[in-house]
Design a protein around this motif. Structure first.
Motif, PDB file in Angstrom:
ATOM      1  N   ALA A 125       0.842  -1.197   0.000  1.00 39.59           N
ATOM      2  CA  ALA A 125       0.000   0.000   0.000  1.00 39.59           C
ATOM      3  C   ALA A 125       0.880   1.251   0.000  1.00 39.59           C
ATOM      4  N   PRO A 126       0.285   2.447  -0.129  1.00 41.26           N
ATOM      5  CA  PRO A 126       1.093   3.666  -0.099  1.00 41.26           C
ATOM      6  C   PRO A 126       1.711   3.974   1.257  1.00 41.26           C
ATOM      7  N   THR A 127       0.998   3.639   2.347  1.00 38.57           N
ATOM      8  CA  THR A 127       1.508   3.954   3.674  1.00 38.57           C
ATOM      9  C   THR A 127       1.194   2.832   4.656  1.00 38.57           C
ATOM     10  N   LEU A 128       1.784   2.975   5.847  1.00 38.10           N
ATOM     11  CA  LEU A 128       1.632   2.006   6.920  1.00 38.10           C
ATOM     12  C   LEU A 128       0.382   2.248   7.765  1.00 38.10           C
ATOM     13  N   ARG A 129      -0.415   3.227   7.435  1.00 39.87           N
ATOM     14  CA  ARG A 129      -1.413   3.747   8.361  1.00 39.87           C
ATOM     15  C   ARG A 129      -2.569   2.821   8.677  1.00 39.87           C
ATOM     16  N   THR A 130      -2.761   1.754   7.935  1.00 42.32           N
ATOM     17  CA  THR A 130      -3.870   0.842   8.239  1.00 42.32           C
ATOM     18  C   THR A 130      -3.373  -0.520   8.700  1.00 42.32           C
ATOM     19  N   THR A 131      -2.160  -0.566   9.244  1.00 41.31           N
ATOM     20  CA  THR A 131      -1.683  -1.786   9.875  1.00 41.31           C
ATOM     21  C   THR A 131      -2.389  -1.987  11.218  1.00 41.31           C
ATOM     22  N   ASN A 132      -2.371  -3.209  11.710  1.00 41.38           N
ATOM     23  CA  ASN A 132      -2.906  -3.524  13.034  1.00 41.38           C
ATOM     24  C   ASN A 132      -1.813  -3.529  14.111  1.00 41.38           C
ATOM     25  N   ASP A 133      -0.567  -3.257  13.726  1.00 39.74           N
ATOM     26  CA  ASP A 133       0.564  -3.535  14.596  1.00 39.74           C
ATOM     27  C   ASP A 133       0.906  -2.381  15.541  1.00 39.74           C
ATOM     28  N   MET A 134       1.615  -2.740  16.609  1.00 33.11           N
ATOM     29  CA  MET A 134       2.134  -1.754  17.550  1.00 33.11           C
ATOM     30  C   MET A 134       3.447  -1.192  17.010  1.00 33.11           C
ATOM     31  N   PRO A 135       3.675   0.130  17.120  1.00 32.68           N
ATOM     32  CA  PRO A 135       4.914   0.723  16.610  1.00 32.68           C
ATOM     33  C   PRO A 135       6.089   0.472  17.544  1.00 32.68           C
ATOM     34  N   ILE A 136       6.642  -0.743  17.490  1.00 32.95           N
ATOM     35  CA  ILE A 136       7.725  -1.120  18.394  1.00 32.95           C
ATOM     36  C   ILE A 136       9.052  -0.458  18.021  1.00 32.95           C
ATOM     37  N   VAL A 137       9.152   0.016  16.772  1.00 31.03           N
ATOM     38  CA  VAL A 137      10.271   0.857  16.337  1.00 31.03           C
ATOM     39  C   VAL A 137       9.676   1.978  15.494  1.00 31.03           C
ATOM     40  N   GLN A 138      10.491   3.002  15.227  1.00 33.70           N
ATOM     41  CA  GLN A 138      10.017   4.129  14.430  1.00 33.70           C
ATOM     42  C   GLN A 138      10.750   4.163  13.097  1.00 33.70           C
ATOM     43  N   PRO A 139      10.084   3.823  11.991  1.00 32.54           N
ATOM     44  CA  PRO A 139      10.728   3.942  10.681  1.00 32.54           C
ATOM     45  C   PRO A 139      10.881   5.411  10.296  1.00 32.54           C
ATOM     46  N   PRO A 140      11.721   5.703   9.322  1.00 32.62           N
ATOM     47  CA  PRO A 140      11.923   7.098   8.915  1.00 32.62           C
ATOM     48  C   PRO A 140      10.649   7.774   8.411  1.00 32.62           C
ATOM     49  N   SER A 141       9.731   7.005   7.884  1.00 38.27           N
ATOM     50  CA  SER A 141       8.491   7.536   7.328  1.00 38.27           C
ATOM     51  C   SER A 141       7.449   6.433   7.385  1.00 38.27           C
ATOM     52  N   PHE A 142       6.171   6.805   7.261  1.00 36.68           N
ATOM     53  CA  PHE A 142       5.101   5.816   7.119  1.00 36.68           C
ATOM     54  C   PHE A 142       4.955   5.360   5.670  1.00 36.68           C
ATOM     55  N   GLU A 143       5.671   5.971   4.737  1.00 30.55           N
ATOM     56  CA  GLU A 143       5.528   5.627   3.325  1.00 30.55           C
ATOM     57  C   GLU A 143       6.128   4.250   3.052  1.00 30.55           C
ATOM     58  N   THR A 144       5.324   3.388   2.441  1.00 28.25           N
ATOM     59  CA  THR A 144       5.743   2.021   2.152  1.00 28.25           C
ATOM     60  C   THR A 144       6.114   1.905   0.669  1.00 28.25           C
ATOM     61  N   LEU A 145       5.747   0.824  -0.001  1.00 24.56           N
ATOM     62  CA  LEU A 145       6.207   0.619  -1.374  1.00 24.56           C
ATOM     63  C   LEU A 145       5.312   1.286  -2.413  1.00 24.56           C
ATOM     64  N   GLY A 146       4.030   1.477  -2.088  1.00 26.71           N
ATOM     65  CA  GLY A 146       3.132   2.144  -3.017  1.00 26.71           C
ATOM     66  C   GLY A 146       2.899   1.383  -4.307  1.00 26.71           C
ATOM     67  N   LEU A 147       2.828   0.064  -4.227  1.00 23.41           N
ATOM     68  CA  LEU A 147       2.596  -0.737  -5.435  1.00 23.41           C
ATOM     69  C   LEU A 147       1.142  -0.670  -5.878  1.00 23.41           C
ATOM     70  N   VAL A 148       0.242  -0.405  -4.948  1.00 26.49           N
ATOM     71  CA  VAL A 148      -1.164  -0.135  -5.269  1.00 26.49           C
ATOM     72  C   VAL A 148      -1.511   1.217  -4.650  1.00 26.49           C
ATOM     73  N   PRO A 149      -2.497   1.935  -5.208  1.00 30.48           N
ATOM     74  CA  PRO A 149      -2.802   3.280  -4.722  1.00 30.48           C
ATOM     75  C   PRO A 149      -3.860   3.331  -3.628  1.00 30.48           C
ATOM     76  N   PHE A 150      -4.179   2.205  -3.014  1.00 34.48           N
ATOM     77  CA  PHE A 150      -5.158   2.165  -1.936  1.00 34.48           C
ATOM     78  C   PHE A 150      -4.547   1.449  -0.740  1.00 34.48           C
ATOM     79  N   GLN A 151      -5.191   1.607   0.405  1.00 34.59           N
ATOM     80  CA  GLN A 151      -4.715   0.988   1.635  1.00 34.59           C
ATOM     81  C   GLN A 151      -5.290  -0.431   1.780  1.00 34.59           C
TER      82      GLN A 151
END
Length: 244
Positions: A125-151
């Motif tokens: 997806a474009p971002t990490l914002r609809t994961t179910n997971d706890m943020p146990i570390v902080q990535p540089p950004s929420f932006e993921t691979l963006g292979l599809v334009p929806f979450q």
């Protein structure tokens, strides 16, 4: 692009990938070399061994990208990539740290088949914002691979009408997301997956998916429903919450 995005890699009462094994082996190049990205779990060797046990009997050679001192080179030496599940925040942080975030995106857009499960599906997806997971570390950004334009929301759970738990249901959490962001969210129940081939996308598997869009009630999508129109929409995100 060729994508196979599984909600889950393990189904209750079954071995790893067994519930989708025919689909997985049919998707991956026959006799090919698979780059496995194990960074969502802490024990990379054990995780890679689990994938080997499931796929090598089908003639697929599995290489953990962590087994090379140059993970990007290992990716480029393979015929397909599989990003496994676990903690999405830990996974994304390592994709940035190793250079694989950009390398995987470029390879997949160039024709390499991509398979994800759970956190690996979130990465498409474009971002990490609809994961179910706890943020146990902080990535540089929420932006993921963006292979599809929806979450995507893997492991989507329906509300339990008999539950006394007063926390938000998954549907409520996704509704909150849509209050701040105008982008479709595909909820994949366990046992379901999304297949993308070029400009075509289809929900598949044993259970229906659930589609969330701003301003409309959630929509049930039975297996074998085409959702290609989702590939043609540009998302609008609230930039304040992108970890930038």
């Amino acid at each position: 692009m060729k994508l196979l995005l599984l909600s889950n890699s393990t189904q209750h009462g079954r071995e790893y990938l067994a519930h989708a094994l025919d689909t997985v082996t049919g998707f991956l190049p026959e006799g090919g070399r698979l780059a496995f990205v194990p960074y969502a779990l802490s024990d990379h060797d054990a995780y890679t061994a689990q994938v080997r046990k499931a796929l090598e009997p089908a003639g697929i050679t599995v290489r953990g990208v962590h087994e090379s001192s140059a993970p990007v080179d290992e990716l480029h030496a393979c015929d397909a990539v599989f990003v496994g599940g676990g903690n999405s925040f830990r996974l994304l942080a390592e994709l940035y740290a190793t250079g694989l975030r950009q390398a995987v995106t470029e390879a997949v857009r160039g024709g390499m088949p991509y398979m994800g499960a759970s956190a690996g599906t979130n990465m498409a997806a474009p971002t990490l914002r609809t994961t179910n997971d706890m943020p146990i570390v902080q990535p540089p950004s929420f932006e993921t691979l963006g292979l599809v334009p929806f979450q995507i929301n893997p492991h989507y759970l329906d509300p339990d009408p008999g539950s006394t738990h007063k926390g938000e249901t998954r549907e409520q959490r996704l509704t909150e997301f849509l209050e701040e962001n105008d982008v479709a969210v595909l909820g994949l129940r366990e046992g379901s997956w999304l297949r993308v081939t070029g400009d075509r996308a289809r929900v598949e598997g044993a259970r229906p998916a659930r589609l969330f869009r701003r301003g409309t009630p959630p929509e049930e999508l039975p297996a074998d429903t085409e959702v290609s129109e989702l590939l043609r929409h540009s998302p609008r995100f609230d930039r304040r919450t992108n970890g930038e």
